[in-house]
Scaffold this motif. Structure first.
Motif, PDB file in Angstrom:
ATOM      1  N   UNK A   1     -29.788  30.074   1.417  1.00  0.00           N
ATOM      2  CA  UNK A   1     -31.142  29.571   1.666  1.00  0.00           C
ATOM      3  C   UNK A   1     -32.087  30.738   1.550  1.00  0.00           C
ATOM      4  N   UNK A   2     -33.263  30.495   1.111  1.00  0.00           N
ATOM      5  CA  UNK A   2     -34.270  31.557   1.011  1.00  0.00           C
ATOM      6  C   UNK A   2     -34.583  32.079   2.393  1.00  0.00           C
ATOM      7  N   UNK A   3     -34.414  33.354   2.583  1.00  0.00           N
ATOM      8  CA  UNK A   3     -34.706  33.971   3.873  1.00  0.00           C
ATOM      9  C   UNK A   3     -36.212  34.099   4.049  1.00  0.00           C
ATOM     10  N   UNK A   4     -36.643  34.184   5.299  1.00  0.00           N
ATOM     11  CA  UNK A   4     -38.068  34.458   5.527  1.00  0.00           C
ATOM     12  C   UNK A   4     -38.457  35.777   4.852  1.00  0.00           C
ATOM     13  N   UNK A   5     -39.717  35.968   4.615  1.00  0.00           N
ATOM     14  CA  UNK A   5     -40.187  37.172   3.919  1.00  0.00           C
ATOM     15  C   UNK A   5     -39.944  38.437   4.724  1.00  0.00           C
ATOM     16  N   UNK A   6     -39.789  38.309   6.045  1.00  0.00           N
ATOM     17  CA  UNK A   6     -39.607  39.480   6.890  1.00  0.00           C
ATOM     18  C   UNK A   6     -38.386  39.321   7.786  1.00  0.00           C
ATOM     19  N   UNK A   7     -37.805  40.460   8.170  1.00  0.00           N
ATOM     20  CA  UNK A   7     -36.744  40.479   9.167  1.00  0.00           C
ATOM     21  C   UNK A   7     -37.395  40.713  10.526  1.00  0.00           C
TER      22      UNK A   7
ATOM     23  N   UNK B   1     -35.679  43.379  17.265  1.00  0.00           N
ATOM     24  CA  UNK B   1     -35.682  42.991  18.680  1.00  0.00           C
ATOM     25  C   UNK B   1     -36.935  43.418  19.442  1.00  0.00           C
ATOM     26  N   UNK B   2     -37.647  44.394  18.924  1.00  0.00           N
ATOM     27  CA  UNK B   2     -38.888  44.807  19.587  1.00  0.00           C
ATOM     28  C   UNK B   2     -40.097  44.068  19.009  1.00  0.00           C
ATOM     29  N   UNK B   3     -39.841  42.941  18.360  1.00  0.00           N
ATOM     30  CA  UNK B   3     -40.854  42.070  17.774  1.00  0.00           C
ATOM     31  C   UNK B   3     -41.582  42.673  16.573  1.00  0.00           C
ATOM     32  N   UNK B   4     -41.046  43.778  16.068  1.00  0.00           N
ATOM     33  CA  UNK B   4     -41.573  44.371  14.843  1.00  0.00           C
ATOM     34  C   UNK B   4     -40.930  43.641  13.665  1.00  0.00           C
ATOM     35  N   UNK B   5     -41.623  43.632  12.525  1.00  0.00           N
ATOM     36  CA  UNK B   5     -41.090  42.978  11.324  1.00  0.00           C
ATOM     37  C   UNK B   5     -40.917  43.994  10.208  1.00  0.00           C
ATOM     38  N   UNK B   6     -39.884  43.765   9.388  1.00  0.00           N
ATOM     39  CA  UNK B   6     -39.606  44.599   8.215  1.00  0.00           C
ATOM     40  C   UNK B   6     -39.680  43.695   6.988  1.00  0.00           C
ATOM     41  N   UNK B   7     -40.410  44.109   5.963  1.00  0.00           N
ATOM     42  CA  UNK B   7     -40.524  43.321   4.725  1.00  0.00           C
ATOM     43  C   UNK B   7     -39.198  43.282   3.991  1.00  0.00           C
ATOM     44  N   UNK B   8     -38.924  42.156   3.370  1.00  0.00           N
ATOM     45  CA  UNK B   8     -37.705  41.915   2.620  1.00  0.00           C
ATOM     46  C   UNK B   8     -38.014  42.004   1.126  1.00  0.00           C
ATOM     47  N   UNK B   9     -37.116  42.681   0.378  1.00  0.00           N
ATOM     48  CA  UNK B   9     -37.299  42.834  -1.075  1.00  0.00           C
ATOM     49  C   UNK B   9     -36.606  41.759  -1.895  1.00  0.00           C
TER      50      UNK B   9
END
Length: 158
Positions: free
Chosen positions: A54-60, A63-71
């Motif tokens: 399934x297409x993952x969300x654009x970001x990961x 746990x500290x509520x920060x997001x990382x962009x997905x390539x």
């Protein structure tokens, strides 16, 4: 010189996309914890099992509520791995089974990476008596003997 490492994560259960993104975010943090700062140059992830990802969300979600962009996902990682201008020389995950639970598929994927000259690393985690994740104890490289032996048998070369 800082190593150039691509992260790959996958959550097999993809019915709840937000939870799955959080699980993959945890995998990312596990891998980052064993690498020098700035070593991750690309982030790839999928939800579900191959070939029906399934297409993952654009970001990961971390746990500290920060997001990382997905390539992109695994297919995007493999496409970039074969480009001369790729952004990484290593791929890291928490376990080689993140590539695939099926041995033949996993071996084929490792072969693709080996042919491209990319080493697969994994950051295993140990768990406490309650099966809760604890900090990783060391970084490991996947043994390519089986992959290279198969290449030779097939008449190919790394």
């Amino acid at each position: 010189m800082l190593p150039r490492v691509a992260f790959y994560g996958r959550a097999a259960e993809a019915s709840d996309l937000a939870t799955a993104a959080l699980v993959v975010g945890g995998q990312y943090q596990q891998c980052v914890s064993v690498l020098p700062d700035g070593a991750i140059t690309a982030v790839f992830s999928d939800l579900g099992t191959r070939p029906d990802y399934r297409r993952a969300p654009a970001n990961l979600l971390l746990d500290n509520e920060r997001e990382i962009s997905r390539d992109g996902g695994l297919d995007d990682l493999l496409t970039e791995a074969n480009r001369p201008e790729r952004r990484f020389d290593f791929v890291i995950s928490t376990d080689v089974h993140r590539l695939s639970r099926h041995r033949a598929t996993r071996t084929a994927l490792l072969r693709t990476l080996a042919v491209a000259g990319i080493e697969f690393l994994h950051a295993p985690e140990i768990r406490d008596s309650d099966r809760l994740p604890v900090m990783p104890w060391r970084l490991r490289s996947v043994d390519y003997i089986e992959v290279l032996t198969q290449l030779i048998r097939d008449g190919g070369h790394p």
